[in-house]
Design a protein around this motif. Structure first.
Motif, PDB file in Angstrom:
ATOM      1  N   VAL A   1       0.847  -1.073  -0.128  1.00  0.00           N
ATOM      2  CA  VAL A   1       0.002  -0.019   0.364  1.00  0.00           C
ATOM      3  C   VAL A   1       1.160   1.347   0.345  1.00  0.00           C
ATOM      4  O   VAL A   1       0.527   2.094  -0.108  1.00  0.00           O
ATOM      5  CB  VAL A   1      -1.011  -0.492   1.219  1.00  0.00           C
ATOM      6  N   VAL A   2       2.142   0.794   0.728  1.00  0.00           N
ATOM      7  CA  VAL A   2       2.830   2.340   0.641  1.00  0.00           C
ATOM      8  C   VAL A   2       3.803   2.531  -0.474  1.00  0.00           C
ATOM      9  O   VAL A   2       3.650   3.606  -1.484  1.00  0.00           O
ATOM     10  CB  VAL A   2       4.153   2.100   1.727  1.00  0.00           C
ATOM     11  N   LEU A   3       4.260   1.228  -1.343  1.00  0.00           N
ATOM     12  CA  LEU A   3       4.397   1.644  -2.566  1.00  0.00           C
ATOM     13  C   LEU A   3       3.979   1.590  -3.712  1.00  0.00           C
ATOM     14  O   LEU A   3       4.115   2.485  -4.427  1.00  0.00           O
ATOM     15  CB  LEU A   3       5.219   0.118  -3.079  1.00  0.00           C
ATOM     16  N   ASP A   4       2.328   1.160  -3.053  1.00  0.00           N
ATOM     17  CA  ASP A   4       1.879   1.810  -4.961  1.00  0.00           C
ATOM     18  C   ASP A   4       1.244   3.667  -4.670  1.00  0.00           C
ATOM     19  O   ASP A   4       0.869   3.803  -5.556  1.00  0.00           O
ATOM     20  CB  ASP A   4       0.523   0.621  -3.992  1.00  0.00           C
ATOM     21  N   ALA A   5       1.492   3.655  -3.070  1.00  0.00           N
ATOM     22  CA  ALA A   5       0.887   5.249  -3.334  1.00  0.00           C
ATOM     23  C   ALA A   5       2.497   6.267  -3.928  1.00  0.00           C
ATOM     24  O   ALA A   5       2.287   7.500  -4.207  1.00  0.00           O
ATOM     25  CB  ALA A   5       1.154   5.704  -1.746  1.00  0.00           C
TER      26      ALA A   5
END
Length: 192
Positions: free
Chosen positions: A179-183
């Motif tokens: 979820v962090v990488l996708d942000a």
């Protein structure tokens, strides 16, 4: 990065050794700053001096870096600090700050993120009302000055890294929650 790696020096090796201690690999940003290891050490010492005695938590500093980096479009600092702050904030909160969604933050932290973004977007458009919003959230004038200096220095650091092609390090592909990488939908892509 766009520059060739500099000739190794004892100072550069010390910089790399520090990376091997934490986060466990030589970071791309360190490869760039190996041209002037004393400068990056001085820059981080200055950042430490700026916040000295100002009662800014590691989480608050991380929120400032995330808000600054994401507003600028700096993927390298967004990814690195997304990892660093994961010990004091859950992945959804980190991803939210990177996307400009501060729902997981306290009122004080939300004011900090908003002020940081305003400084990065266009410091000539900040207004007395923006400073008053910081005061209302519990920030003193001295802390507001400190935060603004901190953001300005981080902005300069990120600008140098971005201009010379520093990319987020490949190990973060597995170290960061998806979820962090996708942000991080901006800036240079994470290394393969």
């Amino acid at each position: 990065m766009f520059l060739h790696e500099p000739t190794p020096t004892p100072e550069a090796k010390a910089l790399f050794d520090g990376d091997l201690d934490s986060p466990g690999f030589v970071m791309n940003v360190s490869r760039l700053w190996a041209y002037q290891p004393a400068t990056i050490e001085g820059l981080f010492a200055l950042l430490g001096k700026v916040i000295e005695g100002q009662d800014l938590s590691f989480r608050e500093r991380g929120i400032m870096v995330l808000a600054c980096a994401s507003t600028l479009g700096d993927s390298a600092c967004s990814v690195a600090w997304g990892h660093k702050i994961s010990g004091v904030a859950d992945a959804d909160t980190v991803a939210g700050v990177l996307r400009g969604d501060d729902a997981g933050l306290s009122d004080r932290e939300r004011a900090l993120a908003n002020w940081t973004r305003a400084v990065v977007r266009d410091p000539n458009k900040t207004a007395a009302e923006d400073v008053e919003a910081m005061r209302e959230a519990g920030w003193t004038d001295e802390q507001i000055f400190t935060v603004t200096v901190f953001v300005g220095i981080r902005l300069a650091f990120a600008t140098i890294n971005d201009a010379l092609g520093v990319t987020p390090d490949a190990p973060y592909r597995t170290l960061l929650p998806p979820v962090v990488l996708d942000a991080v939908t901006y800036g240079r892509p994470v290394d393969d």
